[in-house]
Design a protein around this motif. Structure first.
Motif, PDB file in Angstrom:
ATOM      1  N   SER A  17      52.071  10.873  -3.567  1.00  0.00           N
ATOM      2  CA  SER A  17      50.805  11.224  -2.923  1.00  0.00           C
ATOM      3  C   SER A  17      49.639  11.111  -3.899  1.00  0.00           C
ATOM      4  CB  SER A  17      50.854  12.657  -2.386  1.00  0.00           C
ATOM      5  OG  SER A  17      51.866  12.810  -1.418  1.00  0.00           O
ATOM      6  N   VAL A  64      48.317   3.360   8.518  1.00  0.00           N
ATOM      7  CA  VAL A  64      48.263   4.605   7.743  1.00  0.00           C
ATOM      8  C   VAL A  64      48.383   5.851   8.619  1.00  0.00           C
ATOM      9  CG1 VAL A  64      46.834   3.443   6.022  1.00  0.00           C
ATOM     10  CG2 VAL A  64      45.740   4.907   7.744  1.00  0.00           C
ATOM     11  N   PHE A  68      48.111   9.208   6.121  1.00  0.00           N
ATOM     12  CA  PHE A  68      46.822   9.472   5.495  1.00  0.00           C
ATOM     13  C   PHE A  68      46.010  10.431   6.369  1.00  0.00           C
ATOM     14  CE2 PHE A  68      46.236   5.218   2.998  1.00  0.00           C
ATOM     15  CZ  PHE A  68      47.483   5.381   2.442  1.00  0.00           C
ATOM     16  N   MET A  83      46.486  10.905   0.814  1.00  0.00           N
ATOM     17  CA  MET A  83      47.432   9.816   1.059  1.00  0.00           C
ATOM     18  C   MET A  83      48.836  10.290   0.682  1.00  0.00           C
ATOM     19  SD  MET A  83      45.240   6.560  -0.351  1.00  0.00           S
ATOM     20  CE  MET A  83      45.370   7.066  -2.063  1.00  0.00           C
ATOM     21  N   ASP A  90      50.203  -0.200   0.047  1.00  0.00           N
ATOM     22  CA  ASP A  90      48.964   0.571   0.027  1.00  0.00           C
ATOM     23  C   ASP A  90      48.145   0.289  -1.237  1.00  0.00           C
ATOM     24  OD1 ASP A  90      50.808   3.328   1.377  1.00  0.00           O
ATOM     25  OD2 ASP A  90      49.417   2.009   2.463  1.00  0.00           O
TER      26      ASP A  90
END
Length: 126
Positions: A17, A64, A68, A83, A90
């Motif tokens: 993340s 996403v 996200f 994220m 990505d």
């Protein structure tokens, strides 16, 4: 003079993340729609997520959704992109953007943008 300054990029392993931040100045923060775009080498700049100035309405690119989250803090004049479950695809330069128009379908493009930040690099290793 509108200024958008991104931070928070870095290198992360797949599944990890990151949280990106964008501080906004030179414009009443509560009155602007904002978005995140990204660009991988050799690719066009693509839409990631957007948030309406009037709050509550969010848009995401299909790639996403569920991973996200876009949000903003009006007290700090800051836009965020959380994220999670990052994937190698990505990877790219992530740009904060001030929107000049909204897309009725959520299909935002660079033509909806009035100002850009300088970008922050996100690298996701496999």
């Amino acid at each position: 003079q509108v200024q958008l300054t991104e931070s928070g990029g870095g290198l992360v392993q797949a599944g990890g993340s990151l949280r990106l931040s964008c501080t906004v100045s030179g414009v009443p923060f509560r009155s602007v729609g904002l978005a995140w775009f990204r660009q991988a080498p050799g690719n066009e700049r693509e839409f990631v997520a957007a948030i309406a100035h009037y709050g509550g309405e969010l848009w995401y690119h299909d790639s996403v959704k569920g991973r996200f989250t876009i949000s903003k803090d009006n007290a700090k004049n800051t836009l965020y992109l959380q994220m999670n479950s990052l994937k190698p695809e990505d990877t790219g330069l992530y740009y904060c953007a001030k929107l000049s128009t909204y897309s009725a379908t959520g299909d935002f493009g660079t033509h909806n943008v009035r100002f850009w930040g300088q970008g922050t690099q996100v690298n996701v290793s496999s």
